[in-house]
Design an enzyme around this catalytic site. Structure first.
Site, PDB file in Angstrom:
ATOM      1  N   SER A 143      32.286  39.737  39.709  1.00  7.67           N
ATOM      2  CA  SER A 143      31.728  39.495  40.934  1.00  7.67           C
ATOM      3  C   SER A 143      30.192  39.408  40.995  1.00  7.67           C
ATOM      4  O   SER A 143      29.832  39.499  39.790  1.00  7.67           O
ATOM      5  CB  SER A 143      31.872  40.778  41.868  1.00  7.67           C
ATOM      6  OG  SER A 143      31.354  41.030  42.804  1.00  7.67           O
ATOM      7  N   TYR A 150      31.603  50.039  42.630  1.00  6.09           N
ATOM      8  CA  TYR A 150      31.840  48.755  42.518  1.00  6.09           C
ATOM      9  C   TYR A 150      30.952  48.194  41.600  1.00  6.09           C
ATOM     10  O   TYR A 150      31.460  47.373  40.704  1.00  6.09           O
ATOM     11  CB  TYR A 150      32.097  48.025  43.936  1.00  6.09           C
ATOM     12  CG  TYR A 150      32.760  46.712  43.726  1.00  6.09           C
ATOM     13  CD1 TYR A 150      33.889  46.481  43.630  1.00  6.09           C
ATOM     14  CD2 TYR A 150      31.661  45.647  43.945  1.00  6.09           C
ATOM     15  CE1 TYR A 150      34.474  45.101  43.608  1.00  6.09           C
ATOM     16  CE2 TYR A 150      32.182  44.387  44.074  1.00  6.09           C
ATOM     17  CZ  TYR A 150      33.651  44.101  43.878  1.00  6.09           C
ATOM     18  OH  TYR A 150      34.225  42.809  43.858  1.00  6.09           O
TER      19      TYR A 150
END
Length: 264
Positions: A139, A152
């Protein structure tokens, strides 16, 4: 098509979103693809739509036994393993102070330990088949920090580092390992996000799963001299804010302070 017609691929989290788009691209490239996910209904429907070139198999990426079953079934159904796409992931919301220890560990388990298990168990099969490609879906949160999603961010930075370590270890076996870093993409995970957050990107919009999948397919089928590298699909989000710094007031040496305004 013929180059990969006798090779198999596994896409974790392949039932919807980016994973489903990757599955479709790899089927087009000639792979037989196993959709490995916990979403039985979505995964089964996708497999049926792509039959006989894809099938669904349930997988909890944190379960070593289930990984073994998926790998066995993949090679039995479609031939020697040629590609693994570690796409399964979950997103948490919580600061370092508010996120619970259990949730933090769970996010790390799914987003980092799961791919590590997949690489560990897939590597011998890729080596036996003469090489292959592993693509880890990280990401932009693996390239920069974001407040409010600490677990995350930690997991995606970890996955980026794991990619580099695995690339160094497996390169001599002709196994390439790369990471892909999507920015804001239209998926179920981002459904609740305000799309105005993309307004100051160079490309001021959310991306589509197919745009990420195209990068993954390139890395597997054509990017044969790339390993250990990051490939960013983010509309330029990590480049900086798109806008022109304009001055209001007189410029020059008159001692006045110039105020800067950003025009989108």
């Amino acid at each position: 098509m013929t180059e990969f017609a006798n090779r198999s691929a596994i896409v974790t989290g392949g039932a919807r979103g980016i994973g489903a788009a990757v599955v479709k691209e790899l089927v087009k490239a000639g792979f037989g693809v196993v959709i490995a996910d916990l979403l039985v209904d979505d995964g089964t429907r996708l497999a049926e739509s792509l039959a006989p070139h894809a099938r669904f198999q349930i997988l909890d990426v944190t379960d070593e036994r289930e990984w073994g079953l998926v790998l066995d079934e993949t090679e039995r159904e479609f031939g020697p393993l040629g590609a693994l796409v570690n796409n399964a992931g979950i997103l948490d919301f919580g600061t370092v102070e508010t996120e619970t220890p259990d949730l933090f560990r769970h996010v790390l388990d799914v987003n980092l330990y799961g791919p590590w298990l997949g690489i560990r168990l897939a590597a011998p099969r890729l080596r036996a088949a003469g090489g292959g490609t592993i693509v880890n879906i990280s990401s932009t949160a693996g390239l920069m920090g974001y407040a409010g999603i600490s677990g995350y961010v930690a997991s995606k930075w970890g996955l980026r580092g794991l990619t580099k370590a695995a690339a160094l270890e497996l390169g001599s076996s002709d196994i390439r390992v790369c990471s892909v870093h999507p920015g804001p993409i239209h998926t179920a995970m981002t459904a609740g996000l305000d799309e105005s957050m993309a307004a100051t990107q160079p490309l001021p919009r959310f991306g589509e799963p197919e745009e990420v999948a195209a990068m993954v397919r390139f890395l597997i089928t054509e990017g044969t001299f790339s390993t250990g590298s990051e490939f960013v699909v983010d509309g330029g989000a990590t480049t900086g804010q798109a806008g022109v710094l304009e001055t209001s007031g007189a410029a020059g040496g008159n001692g006045d302070r110039n105020e800067l305004e950003v025009s989108p």
